[in-house]
Every structure is written in C-alpha cells, then in structure tokens.
Scaffold this motif. Structure first.
Motif: not given
Length: 77
Positions: A40-69
């Motif tokens: 997931l980190h690899h796919h997230l980091l491979s996205l372009s800045f244009y696609r990532l700029s629509r999200f807040r960094v905190g939201h992306l961190v929360n989504v990745l933090g919920k993966v184990p659960l």
C-alpha cells in the motif's frame, strides 16, 4: 446428570474453538500485514502529486493506519 456433563464439555470445547480461531486469525493477520502495508505504501507513493493533492496528509495516514484492523476483521469474518 450425564446430559449436564455433556453440556459442560460442549461449552468448554466451544470456548477453546473460539479462542483458537481468534489466536490463529491474529497470527494470520500479523503475517499478512508485513506484505500488505509495504504494498500500500508503494502504491500510495507512486501516485502523482496531482492525485495526492486532493487529499489531506492526515487522512491518508489515518487510512493506512486502519489497515491492520481491517485485515483482521476480514479474516475473522
């Protein structure tokens, strides 16, 4: 008396089966997280800045933090 003893034995067997199910689901989820989270980190980091700029960094961190659960919940179901 025999039926009561049988009911107690079945309750103990059911409890042990639930405990084993939870234990093995947790172990399976933990082993899978080692592969899922880097992917997931690899796919997230491979996205372009244009696609990532629509999200807040905190939201992306929360989504990745919920993966184990999320993985463990899917295994338990």
């Amino acid at each position: 008396m025999l039926l009561l003893l049988l009911a107690v034995v079945l309750q103990v067997a059911t409890s042990l089966a639930r405990y084993g199910n939870g234990l093995f689901a947790g172990l399976f989820a933990a082993s899978g997280q080692g592969r899922i989270i880097p992917t997931l980190h690899h796919h997230l980091l491979s996205l372009s800045f244009y696609r990532l700029s629509r999200f807040r960094v905190g939201h992306l961190v929360n989504v990745l933090g919920k993966v184990p659960l999320t993985v463990q919940i899917q295994i338990m179901e």
